[in-house]
Design a protein around this motif. Structure first.
Motif, PDB file in Angstrom:
ATOM      1  N   SER A   1      27.134  50.656  35.424  1.00  0.00           N
ATOM      2  CA  SER A   1      28.412  50.435  34.746  1.00  0.00           C
ATOM      3  C   SER A   1      29.523  50.168  35.749  1.00  0.00           C
ATOM      4  N   MET A   2      29.521  50.915  36.852  1.00  0.00           N
ATOM      5  CA  MET A   2      30.492  50.683  37.918  1.00  0.00           C
ATOM      6  C   MET A   2      30.435  49.239  38.384  1.00  0.00           C
ATOM      7  N   SER A   3      29.230  48.759  38.620  1.00  0.00           N
ATOM      8  CA  SER A   3      29.077  47.412  39.183  1.00  0.00           C
ATOM      9  C   SER A   3      29.533  46.340  38.197  1.00  0.00           C
ATOM     10  N   LYS A   4      29.232  46.526  36.942  1.00  0.00           N
ATOM     11  CA  LYS A   4      29.610  45.505  35.956  1.00  0.00           C
ATOM     12  C   LYS A   4      31.096  45.571  35.621  1.00  0.00           C
ATOM     13  N   GLY A   5      31.688  46.756  35.743  1.00  0.00           N
ATOM     14  CA  GLY A   5      33.136  46.852  35.616  1.00  0.00           C
ATOM     15  C   GLY A   5      33.831  46.087  36.733  1.00  0.00           C
ATOM     16  N   ALA A   6      33.253  46.131  37.924  1.00  0.00           N
ATOM     17  CA  ALA A   6      33.806  45.369  39.046  1.00  0.00           C
ATOM     18  C   ALA A   6      33.703  43.871  38.788  1.00  0.00           C
ATOM     19  N   ILE A   7      32.590  43.430  38.230  1.00  0.00           N
ATOM     20  CA  ILE A   7      32.428  42.009  37.889  1.00  0.00           C
ATOM     21  C   ILE A   7      33.500  41.586  36.891  1.00  0.00           C
ATOM     22  N   TYR A   8      33.714  42.417  35.886  1.00  0.00           N
ATOM     23  CA  TYR A   8      34.719  42.137  34.853  1.00  0.00           C
ATOM     24  C   TYR A   8      36.089  41.941  35.487  1.00  0.00           C
ATOM     25  N   ALA A   9      36.442  42.808  36.439  1.00  0.00           N
ATOM     26  CA  ALA A   9      37.761  42.735  37.084  1.00  0.00           C
ATOM     27  C   ALA A   9      37.855  41.549  38.040  1.00  0.00           C
ATOM     28  N   MET A  10      36.813  41.309  38.824  1.00  0.00           N
ATOM     29  CA  MET A  10      36.821  40.175  39.746  1.00  0.00           C
ATOM     30  C   MET A  10      36.960  38.865  38.995  1.00  0.00           C
ATOM     31  N   ASN A  11      36.339  38.804  37.844  1.00  0.00           N
ATOM     32  CA  ASN A  11      36.403  37.604  37.014  1.00  0.00           C
ATOM     33  C   ASN A  11      37.850  37.248  36.688  1.00  0.00           C
ATOM     34  N   LEU A  12      38.622  38.248  36.274  1.00  0.00           N
ATOM     35  CA  LEU A  12      40.024  38.021  35.933  1.00  0.00           C
ATOM     36  C   LEU A  12      40.822  37.590  37.156  1.00  0.00           C
ATOM     37  N   SER A  13      40.562  38.223  38.284  1.00  0.00           N
ATOM     38  CA  SER A  13      41.308  37.925  39.497  1.00  0.00           C
ATOM     39  C   SER A  13      41.075  36.490  39.961  1.00  0.00           C
ATOM     40  N   VAL A  14      39.817  36.076  39.990  1.00  0.00           N
ATOM     41  CA  VAL A  14      39.504  34.716  40.424  1.00  0.00           C
ATOM     42  C   VAL A  14      40.084  33.692  39.455  1.00  0.00           C
ATOM     43  N   ALA A  15      39.987  33.961  38.165  1.00  0.00           N
ATOM     44  CA  ALA A  15      40.547  33.041  37.174  1.00  0.00           C
ATOM     45  C   ALA A  15      42.047  32.872  37.370  1.00  0.00           C
ATOM     46  N   ARG A  16      42.746  33.978  37.632  1.00  0.00           N
ATOM     47  CA  ARG A  16      44.199  33.933  37.812  1.00  0.00           C
ATOM     48  C   ARG A  16      44.589  33.197  39.094  1.00  0.00           C
ATOM     49  N   ASP A  17      43.884  33.496  40.174  1.00  0.00           N
ATOM     50  CA  ASP A  17      44.284  32.982  41.487  1.00  0.00           C
ATOM     51  C   ASP A  17      43.985  31.511  41.699  1.00  0.00           C
ATOM     52  N   TYR A  18      43.004  30.955  40.974  1.00  0.00           N
ATOM     53  CA  TYR A  18      42.559  29.598  41.290  1.00  0.00           C
ATOM     54  C   TYR A  18      42.714  28.604  40.143  1.00  0.00           C
ATOM     55  N   MET A  19      43.580  28.934  39.185  1.00  0.00           N
ATOM     56  CA  MET A  19      43.849  27.973  38.107  1.00  0.00           C
ATOM     57  C   MET A  19      44.439  26.685  38.658  1.00  0.00           C
ATOM     58  N   ALA A  20      45.331  26.790  39.623  1.00  0.00           N
ATOM     59  CA  ALA A  20      45.987  25.603  40.168  1.00  0.00           C
ATOM     60  C   ALA A  20      45.020  24.710  40.931  1.00  0.00           C
ATOM     61  N   ASP A  21      43.842  25.256  41.265  1.00  0.00           N
ATOM     62  CA  ASP A  21      42.824  24.482  41.971  1.00  0.00           C
ATOM     63  C   ASP A  21      41.784  23.903  41.009  1.00  0.00           C
ATOM     64  N   ASN A  22      42.077  23.989  39.708  1.00  0.00           N
ATOM     65  CA  ASN A  22      41.176  23.449  38.681  1.00  0.00           C
ATOM     66  C   ASN A  22      39.831  24.171  38.675  1.00  0.00           C
ATOM     67  N   ILE A  23      39.862  25.465  38.982  1.00  0.00           N
ATOM     68  CA  ILE A  23      38.656  26.290  38.932  1.00  0.00           C
ATOM     69  C   ILE A  23      38.773  27.234  37.748  1.00  0.00           C
ATOM     70  N   ARG A  24      37.833  27.126  36.843  1.00  0.00           N
ATOM     71  CA  ARG A  24      37.776  28.040  35.698  1.00  0.00           C
ATOM     72  C   ARG A  24      36.787  29.155  36.008  1.00  0.00           C
ATOM     73  N   CYS A  25      37.070  30.359  35.526  1.00  0.00           N
ATOM     74  CA  CYS A  25      36.200  31.503  35.789  1.00  0.00           C
ATOM     75  C   CYS A  25      36.133  32.375  34.541  1.00  0.00           C
TER      76      CYS A  25
ATOM     77  N   THR B   1      37.995  22.195  47.686  1.00  0.00           N
ATOM     78  CA  THR B   1      37.905  20.930  48.415  1.00  0.00           C
ATOM     79  C   THR B   1      37.469  19.780  47.518  1.00  0.00           C
ATOM     80  N   ASN B   2      36.581  20.096  46.582  1.00  0.00           N
ATOM     81  CA  ASN B   2      36.009  19.053  45.728  1.00  0.00           C
ATOM     82  C   ASN B   2      36.773  18.842  44.424  1.00  0.00           C
ATOM     83  N   GLY B   3      37.898  19.522  44.256  1.00  0.00           N
ATOM     84  CA  GLY B   3      38.734  19.260  43.091  1.00  0.00           C
ATOM     85  C   GLY B   3      38.528  20.165  41.902  1.00  0.00           C
ATOM     86  N   GLY B   4      37.742  21.246  42.078  1.00  0.00           N
ATOM     87  CA  GLY B   4      37.601  22.199  40.980  1.00  0.00           C
ATOM     88  C   GLY B   4      36.167  22.542  40.674  1.00  0.00           C
TER      89      GLY B   4
END
Length: 254
Positions: free
Chosen positions: A152-176, A127-130
């Motif tokens: 290790s399980m939990s931090k592996g999940a963080i690693y994967a979520m990081n990539l997913s959010v970065a990929r999905d919201y580039m067009a919204d000017n959100i870096r992750c 909403t706020n532009g990124g």
């Protein structure tokens, strides 16, 4: 020029250790810092330190594992330009020594807590532009660490979520991006050693320190400086990456 002037930063687990160092540095660089923490005393200490240095800080006592609490806090803040997912807990034990209660406890805080913050903040950033998101992963996400199954399980999940959010919201000017520290000397580490290695504190501290090829643990302030870069406009061309800050642990431990 302040690197984060007029930006609003939400930092989970900002009441101690790495979270405190990030909160203090971000405030010093001009950010309006909002700390989400379950520890009122620790959060109050961080707030006092920031305000005594002329910075701005608000504390929100919040359990990041409870989505309704996180949503309420973010709605109250209104605008978030920077999110740092730092809150987390540890567990010592291999698969057989990890009860379902242990597993669920680590998952609720480390994984669901990060998800809840992302779920609450990303729509606000859109909403706020990124905005800029930084997730605290760990070397345990990419290297086998003895007796750290649940962690290790939990931090592996963080690693994967990081990539997913970065990929999905580039067009919204959100870096992750994410940071993967090795061992960092915090009060949490001292408490961990005291609890799990009674009578062998000095021996274990030296052993854990020397597990980094550089010969020591990291300092919270060193992690905070990398966090500042990745959350500032200096890193405007960087997204979807993980940055080990590990004293050579991943690449040089041979």
């Amino acid at each position: 020029m302040l690197k984060l002037g007029a930006k609003v930063a939400l930092i989970t687990g900002g009441g101690s250790g790495i979270g405190r160092a990030i909160s203090e540095l971000f405030a010093a660089e001009g950010a309006q810092v909002h700390i989400l923490d379950l520890n009122p005393a620790g959060a109050a200490e961080t707030k006092a330190a920031i305000e005594s240095a002329g910075g701005q800080c608000e504390v929100h006592i919040c359990n990041v594992a409870v989505q309704e609490e996180v949503l309420t806090v973010v709605a109250k803040i209104g605008r978030v330009d920077i999110l740092v997912n730092n809150a987390g807990i540890a567990h010592v034990g291999n698969l057989e020594n990890c009860s379902v209660e242990d597993f669920d406890r680590v998952f609720q805080v480390n994984v669901k807590g990060a998800y809840n913050a992302l779920f609450a903040v990303v729509p606000v950033m859109k909403t706020n532009g990124g905005g800029a998101i930084l997730n605290l992963a760990s070397i345990a996400a990419v290297v086998g660490i003895t007796d750290r199954f649940a962690y290790s399980m939990s931090k592996g999940a963080i690693y994967a979520m990081n990539l997913s959010v970065a990929r999905d919201y580039m067009a919204d000017n959100i870096r992750c991006n994410s940071i993967s520290p090795a061992r960092v000397h915090t009060p949490f580490v001292d408490g961990f050693i005291n609890k799990n290695y009674p009578g062998k504190e000095a021996e274990m501290f030296e052993k854990l320190s020397k597990s980094q090829p550089i010969g020591r643990m990291g300092k919270p302030e060193e992690i905070a400086k990398l966090a500042l870069f990745l959350c500032s406009d200096d890193a405007a061309f960087i997204t979807g990456n993980d940055y080990p800050i590990d004293g050579g642990f991943i690449k040089l431990n041979n």
